[in-house]
Design a protein around this motif. Sequence first.
Motif, PDB file in Angstrom:
ATOM      1  N   GLY A  44       0.782  -1.224   0.000  1.00 29.64           N
ATOM      2  CA  GLY A  44       0.000   0.000   0.000  1.00 29.64           C
ATOM      3  C   GLY A  44       0.812   1.271   0.000  1.00 29.64           C
ATOM      4  O   GLY A  44       0.255   2.363  -0.101  1.00 29.64           O
ATOM      5  N   VAL A  45       2.127   1.169   0.107  1.00 29.54           N
ATOM      6  CA  VAL A  45       2.993   2.349   0.105  1.00 29.54           C
ATOM      7  C   VAL A  45       3.172   2.863  -1.324  1.00 29.54           C
ATOM      8  O   VAL A  45       3.490   2.101  -2.234  1.00 29.54           O
ATOM      9  N   VAL A  46       2.952   4.159  -1.497  1.00 25.43           N
ATOM     10  CA  VAL A  46       3.238   4.830  -2.769  1.00 25.43           C
ATOM     11  C   VAL A  46       4.340   5.842  -2.471  1.00 25.43           C
ATOM     12  O   VAL A  46       4.105   6.850  -1.802  1.00 25.43           O
ATOM     13  N   THR A  47       5.537   5.569  -2.933  1.00 25.51           N
ATOM     14  CA  THR A  47       6.681   6.388  -2.559  1.00 25.51           C
ATOM     15  C   THR A  47       6.696   7.712  -3.309  1.00 25.51           C
ATOM     16  O   THR A  47       6.230   7.815  -4.441  1.00 25.51           O
ATOM     17  N   GLU A  48       7.273   8.709  -2.658  1.00 24.66           N
ATOM     18  CA  GLU A  48       7.485  10.000  -3.300  1.00 24.66           C
ATOM     19  C   GLU A  48       8.784   9.994  -4.090  1.00 24.66           C
ATOM     20  O   GLU A  48       8.849  10.549  -5.187  1.00 24.66           O
ATOM     21  N   GLY A  49       9.821   9.386  -3.515  1.00 23.64           N
ATOM     22  CA  GLY A  49      11.112   9.341  -4.185  1.00 23.64           C
ATOM     23  C   GLY A  49      11.271   8.077  -5.004  1.00 23.64           C
ATOM     24  O   GLY A  49      10.401   7.210  -5.046  1.00 23.64           O
ATOM     25  N   VAL A  50      12.414   8.005  -5.697  1.00 24.79           N
ATOM     26  CA  VAL A  50      12.761   6.818  -6.482  1.00 24.79           C
ATOM     27  C   VAL A  50      13.553   5.878  -5.578  1.00 24.79           C
ATOM     28  O   VAL A  50      14.579   6.270  -5.009  1.00 24.79           O
ATOM     29  N   TRP A  51      13.090   4.645  -5.472  1.00 28.43           N
ATOM     30  CA  TRP A  51      13.724   3.677  -4.587  1.00 28.43           C
ATOM     31  C   TRP A  51      14.256   2.507  -5.405  1.00 28.43           C
ATOM     32  O   TRP A  51      13.527   1.581  -5.740  1.00 28.43           O
ATOM     33  N   GLY A  52      15.539   2.572  -5.712  1.00 29.75           N
ATOM     34  CA  GLY A  52      16.202   1.436  -6.329  1.00 29.75           C
ATOM     35  C   GLY A  52      16.603   0.430  -5.260  1.00 29.75           C
ATOM     36  O   GLY A  52      16.461   0.680  -4.054  1.00 29.75           O
ATOM     37  N   VAL A  53      17.151  -0.685  -5.688  1.00 30.68           N
ATOM     38  CA  VAL A  53      17.546  -1.725  -4.738  1.00 30.68           C
ATOM     39  C   VAL A  53      18.583  -1.195  -3.756  1.00 30.68           C
ATOM     40  O   VAL A  53      18.507  -1.458  -2.550  1.00 30.68           O
ATOM     41  N   GLY A  54      19.533  -0.433  -4.245  1.00 26.98           N
ATOM     42  CA  GLY A  54      20.563   0.103  -3.366  1.00 26.98           C
ATOM     43  C   GLY A  54      19.997   0.997  -2.285  1.00 26.98           C
ATOM     44  O   GLY A  54      20.405   0.918  -1.106  1.00 26.98           O
ATOM     45  N   GLU A  55      19.026   1.850  -2.641  1.00 25.94           N
ATOM     46  CA  GLU A  55      18.399   2.742  -1.654  1.00 25.94           C
ATOM     47  C   GLU A  55      17.599   1.943  -0.622  1.00 25.94           C
ATOM     48  O   GLU A  55      17.606   2.265   0.569  1.00 25.94           O
ATOM     49  N   LEU A 217      -2.886   6.762   3.801  1.00 24.99           N
ATOM     50  CA  LEU A 217      -4.125   7.537   3.785  1.00 24.99           C
ATOM     51  C   LEU A 217      -4.111   8.688   4.799  1.00 24.99           C
ATOM     52  O   LEU A 217      -5.131   9.336   5.009  1.00 24.99           O
ATOM     53  N   GLY A 218      -2.976   8.912   5.428  1.00 23.87           N
ATOM     54  CA  GLY A 218      -2.832  10.081   6.284  1.00 23.87           C
ATOM     55  C   GLY A 218      -3.035   9.850   7.762  1.00 23.87           C
ATOM     56  O   GLY A 218      -2.960  10.799   8.551  1.00 23.87           O
ATOM     57  N   CYS A 219      -3.264   8.613   8.179  1.00 25.12           N
ATOM     58  CA  CYS A 219      -3.400   8.310   9.609  1.00 25.12           C
ATOM     59  C   CYS A 219      -2.020   8.057  10.214  1.00 25.12           C
ATOM     60  O   CYS A 219      -1.135   7.510   9.547  1.00 25.12           O
ATOM     61  N   GLU A 220      -1.851   8.444  11.462  1.00 28.23           N
ATOM     62  CA  GLU A 220      -0.611   8.077  12.134  1.00 28.23           C
ATOM     63  C   GLU A 220      -0.629   6.573  12.363  1.00 28.23           C
ATOM     64  O   GLU A 220      -1.600   6.033  12.897  1.00 28.23           O
ATOM     65  N   ALA A 221       0.440   5.895  11.952  1.00 22.20           N
ATOM     66  CA  ALA A 221       0.463   4.436  11.999  1.00 22.20           C
ATOM     67  C   ALA A 221       1.799   3.951  12.533  1.00 22.20           C
ATOM     68  O   ALA A 221       2.864   4.457  12.148  1.00 22.20           O
ATOM     69  N   ILE A 222       1.734   2.959  13.428  1.00 25.96           N
ATOM     70  CA  ILE A 222       2.938   2.371  14.006  1.00 25.96           C
ATOM     71  C   ILE A 222       2.812   0.852  13.976  1.00 25.96           C
ATOM     72  O   ILE A 222       1.700   0.316  14.011  1.00 25.96           O
ATOM     73  N   GLY A 223       3.958   0.158  13.901  1.00 31.52           N
ATOM     74  CA  GLY A 223       3.847  -1.290  13.880  1.00 31.52           C
ATOM     75  C   GLY A 223       5.170  -2.012  13.885  1.00 31.52           C
ATOM     76  O   GLY A 223       6.244  -1.415  13.963  1.00 31.52           O
ATOM     77  N   LEU A 224       5.067  -3.336  13.784  1.00 30.24           N
ATOM     78  CA  LEU A 224       6.207  -4.237  13.765  1.00 30.24           C
ATOM     79  C   LEU A 224       6.463  -4.700  12.336  1.00 30.24           C
ATOM     80  O   LEU A 224       5.529  -4.841  11.548  1.00 30.24           O
ATOM     81  N   ALA A 225       7.743  -4.973  12.007  1.00 25.64           N
ATOM     82  CA  ALA A 225       8.055  -5.442  10.658  1.00 25.64           C
ATOM     83  C   ALA A 225       9.337  -6.250  10.658  1.00 25.64           C
ATOM     84  O   ALA A 225      10.285  -5.947  11.392  1.00 25.64           O
ATOM     85  N   ASP A 226       9.352  -7.270   9.813  1.00 20.99           N
ATOM     86  CA  ASP A 226      10.517  -8.130   9.639  1.00 20.99           C
ATOM     87  C   ASP A 226      11.439  -7.533   8.586  1.00 20.99           C
ATOM     88  O   ASP A 226      11.073  -6.592   7.874  1.00 20.99           O
ATOM     89  N   VAL A 234      10.640   1.900   4.552  1.00 20.40           N
ATOM     90  CA  VAL A 234      10.658   2.958   3.533  1.00 20.40           C
ATOM     91  C   VAL A 234       9.586   3.992   3.854  1.00 20.40           C
ATOM     92  O   VAL A 234       9.816   5.207   3.751  1.00 20.40           O
ATOM     93  N   GLY A 235       8.414   3.518   4.270  1.00 22.05           N
ATOM     94  CA  GLY A 235       7.357   4.440   4.686  1.00 22.05           C
ATOM     95  C   GLY A 235       7.794   5.326   5.837  1.00 22.05           C
ATOM     96  O   GLY A 235       7.504   6.530   5.873  1.00 22.05           O
ATOM     97  N   GLN A 236       8.518   4.735   6.788  1.00 19.10           N
ATOM     98  CA  GLN A 236       9.038   5.533   7.897  1.00 19.10           C
ATOM     99  C   GLN A 236      10.055   6.555   7.400  1.00 19.10           C
ATOM    100  O   GLN A 236      10.053   7.716   7.837  1.00 19.10           O
ATOM    101  N   ALA A 237      10.909   6.147   6.480  1.00 22.24           N
ATOM    102  CA  ALA A 237      11.913   7.065   5.939  1.00 22.24           C
ATOM    103  C   ALA A 237      11.270   8.236   5.214  1.00 22.24           C
ATOM    104  O   ALA A 237      11.793   9.358   5.231  1.00 22.24           O
ATOM    105  N   GLU A 238      10.110   7.982   4.576  1.00 26.66           N
ATOM    106  CA  GLU A 238       9.431   9.048   3.839  1.00 26.66           C
ATOM    107  C   GLU A 238       8.392   9.776   4.690  1.00 26.66           C
ATOM    108  O   GLU A 238       7.811  10.760   4.222  1.00 26.66           O
ATOM    109  N   GLY A 239       8.129   9.300   5.893  1.00 25.75           N
ATOM    110  CA  GLY A 239       7.229  10.006   6.799  1.00 25.75           C
ATOM    111  C   GLY A 239       5.782   9.560   6.796  1.00 25.75           C
ATOM    112  O   GLY A 239       4.966  10.134   7.516  1.00 25.75           O
TER     113      GLY A 239
END
Length: 271
Positions: A44-55, A217-226, A234-239
């Motif tokens: 569900g993440v739609v990134t603002e920046g370009v995310w290659g494998v290296g990034e 969708l603009g809600c503050e969201a927190i969670g666990l991830a492997d 990536v979502g955290q990096a983009e805010g």
Amino acid sequence: MFSAEGLREYVVGVGIAGVVGTERERSLRNYRLFAAGDPGVRLGVVTEGVWGVGEVVRVMADKCGVSDDLGVVSGRDWIEPAKTVAGLDAFADRIKDVALRNGGVLVGTGHPGRLGGFYRGLVDALSTAGCEVLTPAKGLPVDITTRFGLRTYILEYVRGVGRLLEPGVERAGCATGVHTHSPLPVRLALEALAAAGKRLPDLVIGDHGWVCGAGQLGCEAIGLADTDDPALFVGQAEGTVSVAVPVDDGVRSDYYLPLTRYVLNRACLSQ
């Protein structure tokens, strides 16, 4: 009750952090799929920046502690335990904030068999603290494309924690629920609240698509991830994701319960 140092030792001892069960090959595969825009990995993440494998690899190294060397292609992943504890500290701070405001919370998991107990403990404490635990779209169908084709599931809540069930399964809390990465359940839940003219959650808590879909969708969201779920980090990096805690999400369910107690103690919500 664990101190931060004690928790670091604990998560390494049970395999939640340190050397984890997630294979490097699977993580690299998902990093490549994320870079290619695969919706099954983007969650569900739609990134603002370009995310290659290296990034993607660099942000995973920064947020989780995995190797940033693309030449490392086998073995098991590493999660830096200090990053897990720091993530839980930030997670607890958001829990404390919403509790102080008696805010509305929406909780859901795509990993009900492993992580359901972790979330149920949080829901019980938040409800006792005066938060409104939201359960929108309960009983409604969710159509999800899987590798087996289009499947219809039912959105249900057990002690306030959203999950998907197979149609026809008894809804008395005895069924584990479906493992899913899809953002569709949280989208359905948020759409149901909006359609009814009700308040949207002040905080969404969960994993996989529940966090990414809500954050997008603009809600503050927190969670666990492997380490093989780069979308949250990536979502955290983009805010769009507020907090992503790096953990192995496939260990025994009872191993996560001390994490619940640690979070609630730090949030001053211990019962």
